[in-house]
Design a protein around this motif. Sequence first.
Motif, PDB file in Angstrom:
ATOM      1  N   THR A   1      -7.815   2.520  -0.179  1.00 55.94           N
ATOM      2  CA  THR A   1      -7.224   2.169  -1.772  1.00 55.94           C
ATOM      3  C   THR A   1      -7.752   2.858  -2.748  1.00 55.94           C
ATOM      4  O   THR A   1      -8.218   3.198  -4.409  1.00 55.94           O
TER       5      THR A   1
ATOM      6  N   LEU B   1     -15.482  -3.840  -3.249  1.00 59.32           N
ATOM      7  CA  LEU B   1     -14.514  -3.383  -2.682  1.00 59.32           C
ATOM      8  C   LEU B   1     -14.591  -1.362  -3.653  1.00 59.32           C
ATOM      9  O   LEU B   1     -14.359  -0.778  -3.041  1.00 59.32           O
ATOM     10  N   ASP B   2     -13.830  -2.433  -4.767  1.00 60.86           N
ATOM     11  CA  ASP B   2     -12.827  -1.303  -5.834  1.00 60.86           C
ATOM     12  C   ASP B   2     -14.180  -0.122  -6.488  1.00 60.86           C
ATOM     13  O   ASP B   2     -14.101   0.188  -6.769  1.00 60.86           O
TER      14      ASP B   2
ATOM     15  N   ILE C   1     -14.296  -9.270  -0.547  1.00 59.07           N
ATOM     16  CA  ILE C   1     -13.575  -8.634  -0.983  1.00 59.07           C
ATOM     17  C   ILE C   1     -14.091  -7.792  -2.565  1.00 59.07           C
ATOM     18  O   ILE C   1     -13.276  -6.405  -2.624  1.00 59.07           O
TER      19      ILE C   1
ATOM     20  N   GLY D   1     -13.834  -3.678   4.939  1.00 56.26           N
ATOM     21  CA  GLY D   1     -14.181  -3.917   3.382  1.00 56.26           C
ATOM     22  C   GLY D   1     -14.179  -2.082   3.604  1.00 56.26           C
ATOM     23  O   GLY D   1     -13.522  -1.503   2.194  1.00 56.26           O
TER      24      GLY D   1
ATOM     25  N   ALA E   1      -8.521  -4.929  -6.907  1.00 60.10           N
ATOM     26  CA  ALA E   1      -8.578  -5.455  -6.616  1.00 60.10           C
ATOM     27  C   ALA E   1      -7.447  -6.583  -5.637  1.00 60.10           C
ATOM     28  O   ALA E   1      -7.944  -7.435  -4.445  1.00 60.10           O
TER      29      ALA E   1
ATOM     30  N   VAL F   1      -7.229  -6.525   3.240  1.00 56.40           N
ATOM     31  CA  VAL F   1      -8.707  -7.713   4.141  1.00 56.40           C
ATOM     32  C   VAL F   1      -8.288  -8.273   5.060  1.00 56.40           C
ATOM     33  O   VAL F   1      -8.672  -8.504   6.004  1.00 56.40           O
TER      34      VAL F   1
ATOM     35  N   SER G   1      -6.480  -4.881  -2.343  1.00 61.45           N
ATOM     36  CA  SER G   1      -7.683  -5.073  -1.125  1.00 61.45           C
ATOM     37  C   SER G   1      -7.696  -6.462  -0.563  1.00 61.45           C
ATOM     38  O   SER G   1      -7.937  -6.303   0.518  1.00 61.45           O
TER      39      SER G   1
ATOM     40  N   LEU H   1       1.199  -1.133   0.205  1.00 60.41           N
ATOM     41  CA  LEU H   1      -0.198   0.530   0.048  1.00 60.41           C
ATOM     42  C   LEU H   1       0.712   1.137   0.032  1.00 60.41           C
ATOM     43  O   LEU H   1       0.333   2.273  -0.947  1.00 60.41           O
TER      44      LEU H   1
ATOM     45  N   ILE I   1     -10.493  -0.384   3.863  1.00 63.95           N
ATOM     46  CA  ILE I   1      -9.946  -0.969   2.379  1.00 63.95           C
ATOM     47  C   ILE I   1      -9.706  -0.180   1.844  1.00 63.95           C
ATOM     48  O   ILE I   1      -9.366   0.273   1.070  1.00 63.95           O
ATOM     49  N   ALA I   2     -10.994   0.387   1.397  1.00 64.84           N
ATOM     50  CA  ALA I   2     -12.202   0.729   0.398  1.00 64.84           C
ATOM     51  C   ALA I   2     -11.146   2.507   0.267  1.00 64.84           C
ATOM     52  O   ALA I   2     -11.053   2.818  -0.253  1.00 64.84           O
TER      53      ALA I   2
END
Lengths: 243, 220
Positions: free
Chosen positions: B154, B69-70, B66, B147, B162, B169, B165, A141, B150-151
């Motif tokens: 990113t 999430l994008d 997962i 979720g 993905a 996750v 993520s 990240l 993390i979303a």
Amino acid sequence: MHGFANPARFLRLANWLTPLLLVSGIVVTVGALLWGFTSAPPDRLMGDSVKILFIHLPVAWLGMGGWTAIAIASLVELVWRHPLASIAARAAAVPGAVFAFLCLATGSIWGRPTWGTWWVWDGRLTSMLVLLFLYLGYIALSSALAREGSSSRIAAIFGLVGAINIPIINRSVVWWNSLHQPPSLTMGNSAIDPVYLYPLLTAVLGFSLLFGAVVLMRMRTILADMQAEARLRRKAMQAAEGI
Amino acid sequence: MSALATLLKRDLARFLPGTASGGTLLPLLFFMAVAMLYPFAIGPNPTLLAQTGGGVIWVAALLAAILPLDRLLASDVEAGFFDQWALRGIAEEMVVAIRLLAHWLSFGPFLMLAAIPASALVGIDGETLRIVEIGLLAGTPGLAAIGVIIASVTVGLRSGGAALSGLLVIPLAVPLLIFGAGSLSTGGEGGLALTAAISLALVAIAPFAGGAAIRAAREG
């Protein structure tokens, strides 16, 4: 603390501190390991294989300590927006991951003769494995954020979320299954004979010095990268103006 | 308050399965597909399936969480959606909290529904299914919160997506999985309460982490 917000000032300090930490780290670590390997008697049950403890325990501590460093640096970055904090957090992640990996590797080598297997799904092993994945996620990240020029404070948020979760992960995994002996070394209370303890603590000191040296080296590398990029950008702008 | 109700309605209209954009329908289908895949891999032995099926449902639920999430935050951040709410004086934390609620409503209950046919596929009995359902009720808010976190971290990234993520996750979701799936073993009933506790903690953190990340992404 903000005295070192100026990278030039930090670099002046780091320039002499890095070799100092590196050399003293190598000397202390090698000395501690030689001391431990020669002076400590073989264990009644585990034989000479017990001596891998002199590497296993320091790297395990530093593997966990690395995320503590990330958490502190992340907090400093989010609260005071200290410009070096994000660099320090990024710099601590890689040695932290390496030490977590070394902890798993030495544990695995130690487990083969004593437990009779390379890997068991034991609580404390597994939580170190999860920690390694957290490190890898953090590195992926933070380097993606740096590459795309996004705010490094986003990585700091993940660092803090991870820090909140690590105790929960640790407890849950220990509850799940535990075969590992309980920690032999806790504050103010040691189940280890002094003949092991003193070389062990010296080894912890040596590995910590090495950890510090690697963090400083990586911080200098990241700063140098940033300077090089800024210089290239400046030159490109001058060239564009010249046309 | 009415503004927040409008926000919730708008988010639900985008995320509920079967809405124009498809919502979380695809992740739910993916969940079913994983449940179908598992017996293919280990063979149709009923005792083996009955013993392990509950855990497989948990793993499938985690993987399915997962997938959405994008598009959970990225397109709205790009379109300046959060900036508009900030201009109205409604903090990112509040918008993220509503988003978390909408995300869970469009994912959690439907996942629990999908777990019923999935339980037949992986061959678990009614009693195990009951514990799985309670566990999912306790655990999916936590999964949704992870979720959202993390979303949000990113959100500005063009690369990774993905895979990144997923990598972020999975370690965070380990406690939910351990206690959720652990509650299926004998003497593991306490696991359900702990799953709920971890979920609550994650739901409490998520709006603040998400809000801070979205602000940081704005300031660049």
